[in-house]
Design a protein around this motif. Structure first.
Motif, short mmCIF file in Angstrom:
data_model
loop_
_atom_site.label_atom_id
_atom_site.label_comp_id
_atom_site.label_asym_id
_atom_site.label_seq_id
_atom_site.Cartn_x
_atom_site.Cartn_y
_atom_site.Cartn_z
N LEU A 1 0.84 -1.19 0.00
CA LEU A 1 0.00 0.00 0.00
C LEU A 1 0.88 1.25 0.00
CD1 LEU A 1 -2.54 -1.14 2.75
CD2 LEU A 1 -2.86 -1.22 0.28
N VAL A 2 0.49 2.23 -0.79
CA VAL A 2 1.23 3.49 -0.83
C VAL A 2 0.23 4.64 -0.74
CG1 VAL A 2 2.76 4.97 -2.15
CG2 VAL A 2 3.07 2.49 -2.22
N GLU A 3 0.39 5.47 0.29
CA GLU A 3 -0.46 6.64 0.46
C GLU A 3 0.13 7.84 -0.25
OE1 GLU A 3 -0.40 4.41 4.50
OE2 GLU A 3 1.00 4.98 2.92
N SER A 4 -0.74 8.74 -0.66
CA SER A 4 -0.31 10.00 -1.26
C SER A 4 -1.41 11.03 -1.07
CB SER A 4 0.01 9.82 -2.75
OG SER A 4 -1.14 9.42 -3.46
N GLY A 5 -1.07 12.27 -1.38
CA GLY A 5 -2.07 13.33 -1.31
C GLY A 5 -1.96 14.23 -0.09
N GLY A 6 -1.05 13.91 0.82
CA GLY A 6 -0.88 14.76 1.98
C GLY A 6 -0.16 16.05 1.62
N GLY A 7 -0.06 16.94 2.60
CA GLY A 7 0.62 18.20 2.36
C GLY A 7 0.22 19.23 3.39
N LEU A 8 0.54 20.47 3.08
CA LEU A 8 0.21 21.60 3.94
C LEU A 8 -1.06 22.25 3.43
CD1 LEU A 8 0.97 23.64 6.19
CD2 LEU A 8 2.30 24.87 4.45
N VAL A 9 -2.01 22.45 4.32
CA VAL A 9 -3.28 23.06 3.95
C VAL A 9 -3.71 24.01 5.06
CG1 VAL A 9 -4.64 21.16 4.94
CG2 VAL A 9 -5.62 22.57 3.11
N GLN A 10 -4.41 25.06 4.68
CA GLN A 10 -4.89 26.02 5.68
C GLN A 10 -6.15 25.49 6.36
OE1 GLN A 10 -5.45 29.77 3.64
NE2 GLN A 10 -3.28 30.30 3.85
N PRO A 11 -6.40 25.92 7.58
CA PRO A 11 -7.65 25.54 8.25
C PRO A 11 -8.85 25.86 7.38
CG PRO A 11 -6.18 26.62 9.78
CD PRO A 11 -5.54 26.76 8.43
#
Length: 127
Positions: free
Chosen positions: A4-14
């Motif tokens: 399994l490989v996750e992706s799509g994370g990052g820095l996002v504003q509230p």
């Protein structure tokens, strides 16, 4: 063997949104129930949502208050976690996990019941 490989994370504003992806190789996800977990520094890994082999899903409404939803695309061998109205406290490493050999109607958010894990993707919610 399933990987399994996750992706799509990052820095996002509230208040923002992210869609995390969990890509499977080595086996077809049709045979697996899949769940999303997260772990913040110094905290236990907690289950967020699980999707059954038949596509039915359960979510942890207490922690996510309906902001998170899980879905799967068996043709693409993918599972997704849509996260809306993100809050600072959602900052964590997010993991997908899978378990085979279960009925079409089985699901759980207990981490000890899953034996295939991805490496995680970091989500940081900050202004």
């Amino acid at each position: 063997q399933l990987q399994l490989v996750e992706s799509g994370g990052g820095l996002v504003q509230p208040g923002g949104s992210l869609r995390l992806s969990c890509a499977a190789t080595g086996s077809t996800l049709t045979f697996y129930a899949v769940a999303w977990f997260r772990q913040a520094p110094g905290k236990e890994r907690e289950g967020l949502a699980c999707i059954r082999r038949d596509g039915g899903s359960t979510s942890d409404l207490d922690s996510a208050n309906g902001r998170f939803s899980i879905s799967r695309d068996n043709a693409k061998n993918m599972v997704y976690l849509q996260m809306n109205d993100l809050k600072v406290e959602d900052t964590a490493t997010y993991y997908c996990a899978a378990r085979a050999g279960v009925s079409s109607f089985w699901c759980s958010r207990m981490k000890t019941l899953f034996n295939s894990w991805g490496q995680g993707t970091q989500v940081t919610v900050s202004s």
